[in-house]
Write a protein that holds these residues in place. Structure first.
Motif, PDB file in Angstrom:
ATOM      1  N   ILE A 325       0.825  -1.214   0.000  1.00  0.00           N
ATOM      2  CA  ILE A 325       0.000   0.000   0.000  1.00  0.00           C
ATOM      3  C   ILE A 325       0.860   1.265   0.000  1.00  0.00           C
ATOM      4  CG2 ILE A 325      -1.925  -1.146   1.158  1.00  0.00           C
ATOM      5  CD1 ILE A 325      -1.032   0.219   3.761  1.00  0.00           C
ATOM      6  N   ASN A 326       2.165   1.102   0.197  1.00  0.00           N
ATOM      7  CA  ASN A 326       3.067   2.249   0.204  1.00  0.00           C
ATOM      8  C   ASN A 326       3.594   2.536  -1.208  1.00  0.00           C
ATOM      9  OD1 ASN A 326       2.975   2.787   3.049  1.00  0.00           O
ATOM     10  ND2 ASN A 326       4.260   0.963   3.356  1.00  0.00           N
ATOM     11  N   PRO A 327       4.074   3.741  -1.455  1.00  0.00           N
ATOM     12  CA  PRO A 327       4.563   4.076  -2.803  1.00  0.00           C
ATOM     13  C   PRO A 327       5.742   3.213  -3.240  1.00  0.00           C
ATOM     14  CG  PRO A 327       4.237   6.056  -1.478  1.00  0.00           C
ATOM     15  CD  PRO A 327       4.111   4.891  -0.539  1.00  0.00           C
ATOM     16  N   THR A 328       5.694   2.757  -4.493  1.00  0.00           N
ATOM     17  CA  THR A 328       6.793   2.029  -5.111  1.00  0.00           C
ATOM     18  C   THR A 328       7.362   2.933  -6.200  1.00  0.00           C
ATOM     19  OG1 THR A 328       5.722  -0.090  -4.665  1.00  0.00           O
ATOM     20  CG2 THR A 328       7.473  -0.072  -6.321  1.00  0.00           C
ATOM     21  N   LYS A 329       8.595   3.424  -5.991  1.00  0.00           N
ATOM     22  CA  LYS A 329       9.119   4.464  -6.873  1.00  0.00           C
ATOM     23  C   LYS A 329      10.581   4.254  -7.211  1.00  0.00           C
ATOM     24  CE  LYS A 329       5.838   8.020  -5.454  1.00  0.00           C
ATOM     25  NZ  LYS A 329       5.637   9.413  -4.992  1.00  0.00           N
ATOM     26  N   LEU A 330      10.968   4.839  -8.342  1.00  0.00           N
ATOM     27  CA  LEU A 330      12.362   4.886  -8.770  1.00  0.00           C
ATOM     28  C   LEU A 330      12.764   6.340  -8.965  1.00  0.00           C
ATOM     29  CD1 LEU A 330      12.406   2.137 -11.559  1.00  0.00           C
ATOM     30  CD2 LEU A 330      13.506   1.966  -9.316  1.00  0.00           C
ATOM     31  N   ASN A 331      13.957   6.684  -8.508  1.00  0.00           N
ATOM     32  CA  ASN A 331      14.540   7.989  -8.818  1.00  0.00           C
ATOM     33  C   ASN A 331      15.568   7.821  -9.929  1.00  0.00           C
ATOM     34  OD1 ASN A 331      13.040   9.100  -6.788  1.00  0.00           O
ATOM     35  ND2 ASN A 331      14.760   9.580  -5.438  1.00  0.00           N
ATOM     36  N   VAL A 332      15.419   8.565 -11.009  1.00  0.00           N
ATOM     37  CA  VAL A 332      16.430   8.594 -12.063  1.00  0.00           C
ATOM     38  C   VAL A 332      17.253   9.854 -11.844  1.00  0.00           C
ATOM     39  CG1 VAL A 332      16.872   8.624 -14.538  1.00  0.00           C
ATOM     40  CG2 VAL A 332      14.904   7.354 -13.637  1.00  0.00           C
ATOM     41  N   GLU A 333      18.558   9.676 -11.619  1.00  0.00           N
ATOM     42  CA  GLU A 333      19.422  10.787 -11.240  1.00  0.00           C
ATOM     43  C   GLU A 333      20.547  10.954 -12.265  1.00  0.00           C
ATOM     44  OE1 GLU A 333      18.684  10.233  -6.415  1.00  0.00           O
ATOM     45  OE2 GLU A 333      20.678   9.874  -7.260  1.00  0.00           O
ATOM     46  N   ILE A 334      21.057  12.171 -12.353  1.00  0.00           N
ATOM     47  CA  ILE A 334      22.090  12.505 -13.334  1.00  0.00           C
ATOM     48  C   ILE A 334      23.304  13.091 -12.642  1.00  0.00           C
ATOM     49  CG2 ILE A 334      21.104  14.816 -13.751  1.00  0.00           C
ATOM     50  CD1 ILE A 334      22.023  14.558 -16.676  1.00  0.00           C
ATOM     51  N   SER A 335      24.490  12.749 -13.174  1.00  0.00           N
ATOM     52  CA  SER A 335      25.743  13.364 -12.720  1.00  0.00           C
ATOM     53  C   SER A 335      26.411  14.036 -13.901  1.00  0.00           C
ATOM     54  CB  SER A 335      26.686  12.317 -12.128  1.00  0.00           C
ATOM     55  OG  SER A 335      27.942  12.899 -11.816  1.00  0.00           O
ATOM     56  N   ARG A 336      26.857  15.264 -13.674  1.00  0.00           N
ATOM     57  CA  ARG A 336      27.563  16.013 -14.707  1.00  0.00           C
ATOM     58  C   ARG A 336      29.033  16.203 -14.358  1.00  0.00           C
ATOM     59  NH1 ARG A 336      23.348  18.282 -17.852  1.00  0.00           N
ATOM     60  NH2 ARG A 336      21.340  18.223 -16.787  1.00  0.00           N
ATOM     61  N   ASP A 337      29.492  15.510 -13.312  1.00  0.00           N
ATOM     62  CA  ASP A 337      30.884  15.667 -12.865  1.00  0.00           C
ATOM     63  C   ASP A 337      31.565  14.327 -12.667  1.00  0.00           C
ATOM     64  OD1 ASP A 337      29.607  14.776 -10.580  1.00  0.00           O
ATOM     65  OD2 ASP A 337      30.000  16.579  -9.390  1.00  0.00           O
ATOM     66  N   GLY A 338      31.260  13.371 -13.575  1.00  0.00           N
ATOM     67  CA  GLY A 338      31.934  12.078 -13.541  1.00  0.00           C
ATOM     68  C   GLY A 338      31.519  11.179 -12.399  1.00  0.00           C
ATOM     69  N   GLY A 339      30.342  11.383 -11.822  1.00  0.00           N
ATOM     70  CA  GLY A 339      29.845  10.524 -10.760  1.00  0.00           C
ATOM     71  C   GLY A 339      30.138  11.010  -9.356  1.00  0.00           C
ATOM     72  N   ASN A 340      30.733  12.185  -9.214  1.00  0.00           N
ATOM     73  CA  ASN A 340      31.011  12.714  -7.869  1.00  0.00           C
ATOM     74  C   ASN A 340      29.737  13.134  -7.158  1.00  0.00           C
ATOM     75  OD1 ASN A 340      33.890  12.475  -7.910  1.00  0.00           O
ATOM     76  ND2 ASN A 340      33.976  14.243  -9.272  1.00  0.00           N
ATOM     77  N   THR A 341      28.827  13.770  -7.881  1.00  0.00           N
ATOM     78  CA  THR A 341      27.549  14.178  -7.302  1.00  0.00           C
ATOM     79  C   THR A 341      26.427  13.850  -8.272  1.00  0.00           C
ATOM     80  OG1 THR A 341      27.728  16.427  -8.227  1.00  0.00           O
ATOM     81  CG2 THR A 341      28.605  16.069  -5.994  1.00  0.00           C
ATOM     82  N   TYR A 342      25.238  13.660  -7.720  1.00  0.00           N
ATOM     83  CA  TYR A 342      24.050  13.357  -8.522  1.00  0.00           C
ATOM     84  C   TYR A 342      22.896  14.271  -8.115  1.00  0.00           C
ATOM     85  CZ  TYR A 342      26.095   9.073 -10.412  1.00  0.00           C
ATOM     86  OH  TYR A 342      26.888   8.183 -11.084  1.00  0.00           O
ATOM     87  N   SER A 343      22.041  14.567  -9.076  1.00  0.00           N
ATOM     88  CA  SER A 343      20.823  15.321  -8.797  1.00  0.00           C
ATOM     89  C   SER A 343      19.647  14.608  -9.443  1.00  0.00           C
ATOM     90  CB  SER A 343      20.928  16.754  -9.321  1.00  0.00           C
ATOM     91  OG  SER A 343      21.150  16.761 -10.725  1.00  0.00           O
TER      92      SER A 343
END
Length: 400
Positions: A325-343
């Motif tokens: 009954i709880n949300p089933t979700k996926l976050n698709v995230e992007i990194s523009r600095d070679g994988g150091n940070t994601y948004s």
């Protein structure tokens, strides 16, 4: 030796060609009322010439919405033929969308040679009517010698060059005048500063360059209509998760077709229950407070100039997952600095009742020279045992 193709050289080739051909005399009354754009291209422009009433069909190949053309200019091409003409209207051209078929009445229109190309002037918008039909005109794949010889016959048709080096422009962006070099010779390309894509970064090399063939004084141009006309590399790249396998949920790197992917809290799944395309998919879970099972699949490499992603996903059809009954979700995230940070790029909701994969299209719009990478995170609410619902992921398509 490579050279820039100019109109003077083009005319020399044309004179040589016609000196070896039989001249065909066409009655003047036929010339004044051509029945097609191909026939119109054969008209010999004379002083004070005015067309009679006609009904010529053409397909709009210019894109007024992208603004890389003046707002009173419409370019139309004959469907299935290498023949096009430039229409100079009395008012805005934005009422004629790219791909629209139009019926043209040339009555009173004046043919003129302006800076080396045929232009039909004194046309009212009421003389260019939409038929309601939409047509996709495929660009003519050509090379520079062929373009040079035939430009005068074709007019401003839609053409495509392959494997082209680009140089010039303004401050590294898609604005100004560029030189296109295909290894045989060079032509030019013009992108107006007000074009909606002019602020994008300019590439140094493109796999395909599509645009409308123009002649301006003694220079040949191929002017793109929109950003889709500039193909930096592959059009699409598919990751189908078929090339490696693992039945262990702990973190590991698997070498799939596109490169190494870090699968953290997931397995490659090929059971009859798993939703998949082909032999297997990723079954992604993740466990709270377990640093070797975070529920993330991550690219270990960059891709360049991604316009969008297509990602397919669905629920693993076990009772706990389909009854959740709880949300089933996926976050698709992007990194523009070679994988150091994601948004976060986009959050997707997984349909727990569907028995097939669902595909989402996610805009990315990375610059032509911009390296990006992605990860997919199981962001679902966990069960009481700290495990997240299991989700099948398959067929991630990179669109360039």
């Amino acid at each position: 030796m490579k050279r820039t193709f100019t109109l003077s050289f083009f005319l020399m080739v044309m004179v040589t060609f016609w000196s070896c051909s039989d001249k065909i005399d066409i009655p003047e009354n036929v010339l004044s009322q051509p029945k097609s754009l191909t026939g119109l291209r054969k008209v010999t422009v004379k002083e004070n010439m005015v067309f009679g009433e006609t009904a010529i069909k053409g397909v709009v190949t210019s894109d007024a919405q992208s603004k890389n053309i003046h707002n009173t200019t419409v370019i139309v091409q004959e469907e299935g033929k290498d023949a096009a003409v430039l229409l100079q209207l009395e008012s805005g051209a934005d009422q004629y969308p790219l791909g629209a078929e139009v019926l043209i009445d040339l009555a009173g229109a004046i043919p003129s040679i302006i800076k080396g190309e045929l232009v039909l002037t004194s046309l009212k918008n009421t003389q260019v009517k939409l038929t309601g039909k939409m047509v996709s005109i495929a660009p003519k794949v050509t090379n520079l010698p062929t373009l040079l010889i035939n430009a005068g016959y074709w007019g401003p048709i839609l053409v495509k060059l392959e494997k082209v080096e680009m140089s010039g422009g303004t401050s590294g962006i898609l604005s100004g005048e560029f030189t296109l070099d295909d290894g045989i010779g060079t032509v030019f390309s013009s992108i107006l500063p007000d074009a909606v894509f002019s602020s994008n970064q300019a590439p140094d090399f493109v796999e395909g360059y599509t645009g409308i063939l123009r002649i301006q004084d003694e220079k040949f141009f191929i002017n793109p209509r929109n950003l889709d006309d500039i193909q930096v590399g592959l059009k699409e790249l598919l990751e189908d998760f078929e090339a490696a396998s693992s039945s262990v949920y702990d973190v590991k790197t698997l070498q799939f077709k596109t490169g190494g992917w870090i699968v953290d809290g997931g397995i490659t799944a090929n059971s009859a229950a798993d939703l998949k395309t082909g032999l297997q998919s990723i079954r992604l879970q993740g466990t709270i407070d377990n640093n070797t099972r975070k529920g993330i699949i991550t690219m270990g490499f960059d891709v360049k100039a991604v316009k969008s992603l297509r990602i397919s996903h669905g629920i693993y059809p076990a009772a706990a997952e389909t009854g959740n009954i709880n949300p089933t979700k996926l976050n698709v995230e992007i990194s523009r600095d070679g994988g150091n940070t994601y948004s976060l790029l986009e959050q997707l909701e997984v349909d727990i009742k569907s028995t097939t994969l669902k595909t989402n299209i996610i805009p990315v719009n990375a610059g032509f020279s911009e390296n990006v990478r992605f990860r997919v995170v199981n962001s679902s609410t966990p069960f009481a045992n700290k495990n997240r619902p299991r989700i099948n992921i398959d067929d991630i398509m990179f669109v360039f």
